[in-house]
Design a protein around this motif. Structure first.
Motif, PDB file in Angstrom:
ATOM      1  N   ALA A  99       0.831  -1.203   0.000  1.00 37.66           N
ATOM      2  CA  ALA A  99       0.000   0.000   0.000  1.00 37.66           C
ATOM      3  C   ALA A  99       0.867   1.254   0.000  1.00 37.66           C
ATOM      4  CB  ALA A  99      -0.934  -0.010   1.204  1.00 37.66           C
ATOM      5  N   GLU A 100       1.958   1.222   0.755  1.00 35.93           N
ATOM      6  CA  GLU A 100       2.860   2.377   0.815  1.00 35.93           C
ATOM      7  C   GLU A 100       3.534   2.613  -0.536  1.00 35.93           C
ATOM      8  OE1 GLU A 100       4.265   5.657   2.600  1.00 35.93           O
ATOM      9  OE2 GLU A 100       2.943   4.210   3.575  1.00 35.93           O
ATOM     10  N   LEU A 101       3.918   1.551  -1.210  1.00 37.76           N
ATOM     11  CA  LEU A 101       4.533   1.694  -2.533  1.00 37.76           C
ATOM     12  C   LEU A 101       3.558   2.295  -3.543  1.00 37.76           C
ATOM     13  CD1 LEU A 101       6.669  -1.551  -2.897  1.00 37.76           C
ATOM     14  CD2 LEU A 101       7.481   0.793  -2.740  1.00 37.76           C
ATOM     15  N   GLY A 102       2.279   2.098  -3.327  1.00 40.11           N
ATOM     16  CA  GLY A 102       1.280   2.696  -4.209  1.00 40.11           C
ATOM     17  C   GLY A 102       1.171   4.202  -4.038  1.00 40.11           C
ATOM     18  N   ARG A 103       1.601   4.708  -2.886  1.00 43.17           N
ATOM     19  CA  ARG A 103       1.538   6.149  -2.613  1.00 43.17           C
ATOM     20  C   ARG A 103       2.814   6.885  -3.005  1.00 43.17           C
ATOM     21  NH1 ARG A 103       0.154   5.143   3.237  1.00 43.17           N
ATOM     22  NH2 ARG A 103      -1.032   3.314   2.749  1.00 43.17           N
ATOM     23  N   VAL A 104       3.826   6.145  -3.402  1.00 43.42           N
ATOM     24  CA  VAL A 104       5.100   6.760  -3.756  1.00 43.42           C
ATOM     25  C   VAL A 104       4.965   7.504  -5.079  1.00 43.42           C
ATOM     26  CG1 VAL A 104       7.491   6.272  -4.435  1.00 43.42           C
ATOM     27  CG2 VAL A 104       6.456   5.023  -2.535  1.00 43.42           C
ATOM     28  N   THR A 105       5.554   8.689  -5.143  1.00 44.97           N
ATOM     29  CA  THR A 105       5.610   9.442  -6.396  1.00 44.97           C
ATOM     30  C   THR A 105       6.924   9.081  -7.084  1.00 44.97           C
ATOM     31  OG1 THR A 105       4.381  11.250  -5.383  1.00 44.97           O
ATOM     32  CG2 THR A 105       5.553  11.740  -7.424  1.00 44.97           C
ATOM     33  N   TRP A 106       6.831   8.285  -8.126  1.00 37.80           N
ATOM     34  CA  TRP A 106       8.017   7.813  -8.814  1.00 37.80           C
ATOM     35  C   TRP A 106       8.486   8.859  -9.817  1.00 37.80           C
ATOM     36  CZ3 TRP A 106      10.159   3.709  -6.704  1.00 37.80           C
ATOM     37  CH2 TRP A 106       9.351   2.846  -5.968  1.00 37.80           C
ATOM     38  N   PRO A 107       9.809   9.001 -10.006  1.00 35.49           N
ATOM     39  CA  PRO A 107      10.306   9.977 -10.988  1.00 35.49           C
ATOM     40  C   PRO A 107      10.012   9.510 -12.406  1.00 35.49           C
ATOM     41  CG  PRO A 107      12.122   8.695 -10.092  1.00 35.49           C
ATOM     42  CD  PRO A 107      10.900   8.310  -9.311  1.00 35.49           C
ATOM     43  N   SER A 108       9.924  10.492 -13.296  1.00 37.64           N
ATOM     44  CA  SER A 108       9.694  10.144 -14.697  1.00 37.64           C
ATOM     45  C   SER A 108      10.985   9.605 -15.300  1.00 37.64           C
ATOM     46  CB  SER A 108       9.242  11.380 -15.477  1.00 37.64           C
ATOM     47  OG  SER A 108      10.310  12.312 -15.573  1.00 37.64           O
ATOM     48  N   ARG A 109      10.880   9.029 -16.479  1.00 39.73           N
ATOM     49  CA  ARG A 109      12.055   8.492 -17.167  1.00 39.73           C
ATOM     50  C   ARG A 109      13.072   9.597 -17.436  1.00 39.73           C
ATOM     51  NH1 ARG A 109      13.319   3.934 -20.163  1.00 39.73           N
ATOM     52  NH2 ARG A 109      14.767   4.279 -21.895  1.00 39.73           N
ATOM     53  N   GLU A 110      12.583  10.769 -17.811  1.00 36.96           N
ATOM     54  CA  GLU A 110      13.474  11.896 -18.099  1.00 36.96           C
ATOM     55  C   GLU A 110      14.229  12.328 -16.846  1.00 36.96           C
ATOM     56  OE1 GLU A 110      10.203  11.886 -19.049  1.00 36.96           O
ATOM     57  OE2 GLU A 110      10.609  11.361 -21.150  1.00 36.96           O
ATOM     58  N   GLN A 111      13.538  12.343 -15.713  1.00 40.49           N
ATOM     59  CA  GLN A 111      14.189  12.724 -14.459  1.00 40.49           C
ATOM     60  C   GLN A 111      15.270  11.716 -14.071  1.00 40.49           C
ATOM     61  OE1 GLN A 111      10.620  12.915 -12.089  1.00 40.49           O
ATOM     62  NE2 GLN A 111      10.743  15.155 -11.945  1.00 40.49           N
ATOM     63  N   VAL A 112      15.001  10.447 -14.293  1.00 41.45           N
ATOM     64  CA  VAL A 112      15.990   9.412 -13.977  1.00 41.45           C
ATOM     65  C   VAL A 112      17.215   9.561 -14.877  1.00 41.45           C
ATOM     66  CG1 VAL A 112      16.446   6.928 -14.001  1.00 41.45           C
ATOM     67  CG2 VAL A 112      14.284   7.785 -13.083  1.00 41.45           C
ATOM     68  N   ILE A 113      16.986   9.824 -16.162  1.00 37.88           N
ATOM     69  CA  ILE A 113      18.093   9.993 -17.101  1.00 37.88           C
ATOM     70  C   ILE A 113      18.920  11.218 -16.734  1.00 37.88           C
ATOM     71  CG2 ILE A 113      18.652  10.547 -19.508  1.00 37.88           C
ATOM     72  CD1 ILE A 113      16.288   8.695 -20.298  1.00 37.88           C
ATOM     73  N   GLU A 114      18.270  12.334 -16.416  1.00 38.95           N
ATOM     74  CA  GLU A 114      18.986  13.549 -16.027  1.00 38.95           C
ATOM     75  C   GLU A 114      19.797  13.327 -14.753  1.00 38.95           C
ATOM     76  OE1 GLU A 114      16.183  16.712 -15.669  1.00 38.95           O
ATOM     77  OE2 GLU A 114      15.781  16.784 -17.820  1.00 38.95           O
ATOM     78  N   GLY A 115      19.221  12.657 -13.792  1.00 33.94           N
ATOM     79  CA  GLY A 115      19.934  12.383 -12.546  1.00 33.94           C
ATOM     80  C   GLY A 115      21.133  11.472 -12.775  1.00 33.94           C
ATOM     81  N   THR A 116      20.956  10.467 -13.613  1.00 30.78           N
ATOM     82  CA  THR A 116      22.051   9.557 -13.930  1.00 30.78           C
ATOM     83  C   THR A 116      23.172  10.294 -14.645  1.00 30.78           C
ATOM     84  OG1 THR A 116      20.498   7.720 -14.101  1.00 30.78           O
ATOM     85  CG2 THR A 116      22.656   7.419 -15.111  1.00 30.78           C
ATOM     86  N   GLN A 117      22.824  11.165 -15.575  1.00 30.13           N
ATOM     87  CA  GLN A 117      23.844  11.944 -16.279  1.00 30.13           C
ATOM     88  C   GLN A 117      24.599  12.852 -15.323  1.00 30.13           C
ATOM     89  OE1 GLN A 117      21.483  13.858 -19.295  1.00 30.13           O
ATOM     90  NE2 GLN A 117      21.806  12.227 -20.781  1.00 30.13           N
ATOM     91  N   ALA A 118      23.899  13.474 -14.410  1.00 34.52           N
ATOM     92  CA  ALA A 118      24.550  14.358 -13.442  1.00 34.52           C
ATOM     93  C   ALA A 118      25.529  13.574 -12.572  1.00 34.52           C
ATOM     94  CB  ALA A 118      23.501  15.052 -12.570  1.00 34.52           C
ATOM     95  N   VAL A 119      25.124  12.396 -12.135  1.00 38.74           N
ATOM     96  CA  VAL A 119      25.999  11.570 -11.305  1.00 38.74           C
ATOM     97  C   VAL A 119      27.230  11.138 -12.095  1.00 38.74           C
ATOM     98  CG1 VAL A 119      26.182   9.328 -10.144  1.00 38.74           C
ATOM     99  CG2 VAL A 119      24.195  10.780  -9.742  1.00 38.74           C
ATOM    100  N   LEU A 120      27.037  10.730 -13.337  1.00 39.80           N
ATOM    101  CA  LEU A 120      28.173  10.296 -14.156  1.00 39.80           C
ATOM    102  C   LEU A 120      29.162  11.431 -14.402  1.00 39.80           C
ATOM    103  CD1 LEU A 120      26.432   7.949 -16.740  1.00 39.80           C
ATOM    104  CD2 LEU A 120      27.894   7.303 -14.823  1.00 39.80           C
ATOM    105  N   VAL A 121      28.645  12.628 -14.691  1.00 36.90           N
ATOM    106  CA  VAL A 121      29.529  13.785 -14.902  1.00 36.90           C
ATOM    107  C   VAL A 121      30.306  14.081 -13.625  1.00 36.90           C
ATOM    108  CG1 VAL A 121      29.530  16.289 -15.287  1.00 36.90           C
ATOM    109  CG2 VAL A 121      28.203  14.790 -16.781  1.00 36.90           C
ATOM    110  N   PHE A 122      29.640  14.049 -12.487  1.00 32.15           N
ATOM    111  CA  PHE A 122      30.298  14.310 -11.215  1.00 32.15           C
ATOM    112  C   PHE A 122      31.378  13.265 -10.932  1.00 32.15           C
ATOM    113  CE2 PHE A 122      30.652  13.773  -6.603  1.00 32.15           C
ATOM    114  CZ  PHE A 122      31.034  15.052  -6.251  1.00 32.15           C
TER     115      PHE A 122
END
Length: 60
Positions: free
Chosen positions: A13-36
């Protein structure tokens, strides 16, 4: 046993209330981590190179 079943029901039930990031947000975050990580790796390599050269100058 009943407590374990209730735990999994609550977890689902708790996992159903989670706001998951969009695919674009995940890609942007991954790129930022890789650059860092690449930038930090270059900095660490440069420090290592500089200190290694300094040690070679000091020690015969």
């Amino acid at each position: 046993m009943n407590g374990l079943v209730q735990y999994f029901k609550d977890a689902r039930a708790e996992l159903g209330r989670v706001t998951w990031p969009s695919r674009e947000q995940v890609i942007e975050g991954t790129q930022a981590v890789l650059v860092f990580v690449v930038a930090l790796s270059v900095v660490v390599y440069l420090y290592d190179f500089i200190f290694a050269q300094a040690v070679k100058l000091v020690l015969p």
